[in-house]
Write a protein that holds these residues in place. Structure first.
Motif, PDB file in Angstrom:
ATOM      1  N   GLN A  62      45.361  42.466  75.118  1.00  0.00           N
ATOM      2  CA  GLN A  62      46.578  42.043  74.429  1.00  0.00           C
ATOM      3  C   GLN A  62      46.416  40.690  73.742  1.00  0.00           C
ATOM      4  OE1 GLN A  62      50.099  42.059  76.870  1.00  0.00           O
ATOM      5  NE2 GLN A  62      51.341  40.961  75.364  1.00  0.00           N
ATOM      6  N   VAL A  63      45.731  39.746  74.394  1.00  0.00           N
ATOM      7  CA  VAL A  63      45.609  38.409  73.802  1.00  0.00           C
ATOM      8  C   VAL A  63      44.731  38.412  72.557  1.00  0.00           C
ATOM      9  CG1 VAL A  63      46.044  37.181  75.958  1.00  0.00           C
ATOM     10  CG2 VAL A  63      43.713  37.819  75.363  1.00  0.00           C
ATOM     11  N   PHE A  64      43.864  39.439  72.423  1.00  0.00           N
ATOM     12  CA  PHE A  64      43.028  39.522  71.228  1.00  0.00           C
ATOM     13  C   PHE A  64      43.750  40.223  70.074  1.00  0.00           C
ATOM     14  CE2 PHE A  64      39.991  39.227  74.743  1.00  0.00           C
ATOM     15  CZ  PHE A  64      39.206  38.177  74.299  1.00  0.00           C
ATOM     16  N   LEU A  65      44.810  40.953  70.408  1.00  0.00           N
ATOM     17  CA  LEU A  65      45.551  41.681  69.376  1.00  0.00           C
ATOM     18  C   LEU A  65      46.865  41.003  68.995  1.00  0.00           C
ATOM     19  CD1 LEU A  65      45.063  45.354  70.665  1.00  0.00           C
ATOM     20  CD2 LEU A  65      43.716  44.112  68.964  1.00  0.00           C
ATOM     21  N   ILE A  98      49.907  40.284  65.915  1.00  0.00           N
ATOM     22  CA  ILE A  98      50.073  41.262  64.827  1.00  0.00           C
ATOM     23  C   ILE A  98      50.271  42.655  65.369  1.00  0.00           C
ATOM     24  CG2 ILE A  98      48.986  42.263  62.779  1.00  0.00           C
ATOM     25  CD1 ILE A  98      47.485  39.599  62.421  1.00  0.00           C
ATOM     26  N   TRP A  99      49.377  43.095  66.249  1.00  0.00           N
ATOM     27  CA  TRP A  99      49.468  44.456  66.770  1.00  0.00           C
ATOM     28  C   TRP A  99      50.129  44.519  68.150  1.00  0.00           C
ATOM     29  CZ3 TRP A  99      44.659  43.043  64.426  1.00  0.00           C
ATOM     30  CH2 TRP A  99      44.483  43.603  63.161  1.00  0.00           C
ATOM     31  N   ARG A 100      50.219  43.394  68.823  1.00  0.00           N
ATOM     32  CA  ARG A 100      50.878  43.333  70.124  1.00  0.00           C
ATOM     33  C   ARG A 100      51.764  42.088  70.179  1.00  0.00           C
ATOM     34  NH1 ARG A 100      48.002  46.116  74.235  1.00  0.00           N
ATOM     35  NH2 ARG A 100      47.247  48.068  73.325  1.00  0.00           N
ATOM     36  N   THR A 154      63.505  32.059  68.987  1.00  0.00           N
ATOM     37  CA  THR A 154      63.222  32.895  70.145  1.00  0.00           C
ATOM     38  C   THR A 154      62.076  33.838  69.799  1.00  0.00           C
ATOM     39  OG1 THR A 154      64.283  34.266  71.859  1.00  0.00           O
ATOM     40  CG2 THR A 154      64.800  34.799  69.566  1.00  0.00           C
ATOM     41  N   PRO A 155      61.321  34.341  70.769  1.00  0.00           N
ATOM     42  CA  PRO A 155      60.223  35.257  70.448  1.00  0.00           C
ATOM     43  C   PRO A 155      60.742  36.612  69.953  1.00  0.00           C
ATOM     44  CG  PRO A 155      59.949  34.308  72.634  1.00  0.00           C
ATOM     45  CD  PRO A 155      61.333  33.985  72.199  1.00  0.00           C
ATOM     46  N   TRP A 156      59.929  37.274  69.156  1.00  0.00           N
ATOM     47  CA  TRP A 156      60.230  38.631  68.683  1.00  0.00           C
ATOM     48  C   TRP A 156      59.574  39.612  69.642  1.00  0.00           C
ATOM     49  CZ3 TRP A 156      58.283  43.293  67.121  1.00  0.00           C
ATOM     50  CH2 TRP A 156      59.069  44.082  66.276  1.00  0.00           C
ATOM     51  N   ARG A 157      60.382  40.488  70.253  1.00  0.00           N
ATOM     52  CA  ARG A 157      59.874  41.479  71.199  1.00  0.00           C
ATOM     53  C   ARG A 157      60.288  42.877  70.767  1.00  0.00           C
ATOM     54  NH1 ARG A 157      55.921  39.228  74.296  1.00  0.00           N
ATOM     55  NH2 ARG A 157      56.582  37.229  75.175  1.00  0.00           N
TER      56      ARG A 157
END
Length: 512
Positions: A129-132, A135-137, A347-350
């Motif tokens: 997840q941290v590598f994606l 953008i993708w995660r 706020t973060p986008w989830r």
């Protein structure tokens, strides 16, 4: 009688008029007041995560425990932070808003939370997840309980509780001859004297947020009606709101558009799905964001449906990239303008959260409003009526509960210790009205050779480093302070060899 003649304290072991009025204290003045003096080279005030991270750096840099004292009214460094996360709907199993490598228990940031979680739970997708991201995660963030558990592990390893002295700090004053006196009021019954004076060469101020400040209409209503049940702050315990809404239908008015507002909204939506509650949610935004926004085309922040979206409090480059370098060069009004351009509630986008909000809007139980609340009153049926000023004119919103998520901070002068620093110790304000610190986090104007006062955390926002009230920001500040203390001969510099050897001790959980 003049202040200068008032040398006899009303109570032995307590502050007298002369001490309170004087900017500079001599050893004889403190002794005459009957206040016992404790000598220790380094004192940190607060005892929260800011104090902990700084002490962690110093212990890793070779400072023994008898050279450090932590003056605090809390029992462990994460106590206040855990309370705030819990009441703002981030209990231990939920994830906080922090980067994978921002580890206040691990100055190296390796292994990151994501890598450790992947190893512990045997889930490779967590590491991937941290590598994606992003953008993708979605951005990876750690669970609150994991953070607190690791803080406890590191606190035991560095023997934190050997350095802790419980009590309430009253003031810091410059000492004639160099250094400082820090006055502590010990817990009732814990000492034979009302005050204790810590005489030190170095003082570190890390008291966290100076306090909450309510919007005028909220403050007026709560003061007049003494209603702390139906009108609550998201930063105080308000579990009764969710418990009542499980038993009968109701309407909630949420005020604010930041991370805490999004967590409160998430809790209400989760309860609606899990417990089949019939809650109606009205969300009031003072500033309504309908799309990407910002001054320049190259750094516009995403937004929509009222919210401004950003993964963390600030762009990631403030912790070690171009923005960090830029901010260290700016002075005065230029720095204040840069803060205004970067700042703002976000706020973060989830992905999952976006789907829940869309469902609420489509089904009509989640409604958005833009406007400014002007007043609050109680309707005949007992509900709270908020009069909102909108572009179309005034509008009344009736709700069973009002949850304020604006999170306004009180002025630093409302905190007794900070006010005393401003009034008596030469401290000043930066362009954003907070404590003015150097690039080393030395509190500007308070030097008393060979002594130095440092400050870090939220009260220093507006200085040369923006992300001061984050885990990584507290670590950056602690590293600057430790490096400055190493130049002054108080501790060893954490060079490559020491860093590697100390990391190995950390990995083995070897006590130092």
């Amino acid at each position: 009688m003049s202040v200068a003649q008032s040398n006899t304290p009303a109570q032995q072991g307590d502050l007298n008029d002369q001490l309170i009025a004087s900017d500079w204290w001599s050893d004889q003045m403190v002794q005459a007041a009957g206040i016992p003096i404790v000598d220790v080279p380094f004192v940190t005030i607060g005892g929260g995560i800011g104090s902990f991270v700084t002490v962690d750096y110093l212990r890793i840099a070779g400072v023994p425990t008898d050279q450090i004292r932590v003056l605090s009214n809390i029992d462990h460094p994460w106590q206040t932070y855990e309370y705030l996360t819990r009441v703002s709907q981030i209990p231990r199993p939920e994830r906080i808003r922090s980067d994978s490598a921002s580890r206040p228990d691990n100055i190296w940031g390796f292994p990151s939370y994501a890598i450790e979680e992947a190893w512990r739970e045997k889930k490779l997708k967590t590491a991937i997840q941290v590598f994606l991201e992003p953008i993708w995660r979605d951005y990876y963030t750690p669970k609150a309980g994991v953070v607190f558990g690791h803080l406890e592990r590191e606190a035991k390893r560095i023997r934190y509780w050997d350095m802790l002295v419980k009590g309430q700090v009253r003031m810091i004053r410059r000492r004639q001859g160099g250094g400082y006196f820090t006055i502590l009021t010990p817990p009732e019954g814990a000492a034979t004297t009302k005050r204790i004076a810590f005489r030190s060469q170095y003082v570190h101020v890390a008291i966290g947020y100076p306090g909450l400040k309510y919007l005028p209409d909220l403050q007026d209503f709560r003061t007049k009606m003494q209603d702390f049940h139906h009108v609550v702050s998201a930063y105080e315990d308000h579990e009764h709101v969710y418990n009542q809404l499980r038993t009968r239908p109701g309407t909630v008015l949420i005020r604010g558009g930041g991370i805490v507002a999004s967590r409160v909204l998430q809790r209400l939506m989760d309860d609606r799905a899990k417990h089949n509650t019939n809650v109606q949610i009205v969300h009031l935004f003072r500033t309504f964001i309908s799309g990407s926004h910002g001054k320049n085309a190259w750094n516009r922040r995403k937004g929509g449906n009222g919210f401004a979206y950003q993964g963390f409090n600030y762009p990631k480059s403030v912790w070690g990239g171009q923005l960090k370098s830029k901010m260290r060069r700016l002075e005065g009004d230029e720095r204040a303008v840069a803060y205004d351009e970067m700042g703002g509630t976000n706020t973060p986008w989830r992905r999952n959260w976006q789907a829940d909000m869309k469902k609420g809007r489509d089904e009509g139980w989640y409604r958005l409003m833009q406007g400014t609340a002007e007043s609050m009153s109680v309707a005949p049926d007992g509900r709270i009526v908020t009069t909102v000023k909108t572009q179309q004119g005034p509008f009344d919103v009736a709700a069973d509960f009002v949850i304020d998520c604006t999170g306004l901070e009180a002025d630093i002068a409302e905190h007794r210790v900070l006010k005393d620093l401003l009034d008596h110790s030469g401290a000043g304000r930066n362009p954003k009205g907070r404590l003015d610190v150097e690039r080393t986090f030395e509190l500007r104007g308070t030097a008393n050779a060979p002594g130095v006062i440092y400050a870090s955390g939220s009260p220093t926002l507006g200085g040369y480093f923006p992300g001061v009230d984050t885990f990584l920001g507290l670590q950056v500040a602690a590293q600057e302070i430790a490096d400055d203390l190493a130049k002054r001969g108080f501790c060893k510099k954490i060079g490559p060899a020491r860093s590697v050897s100390q990391w190995l001790k950390w990995a083995k959980n070897k006590q130092i």
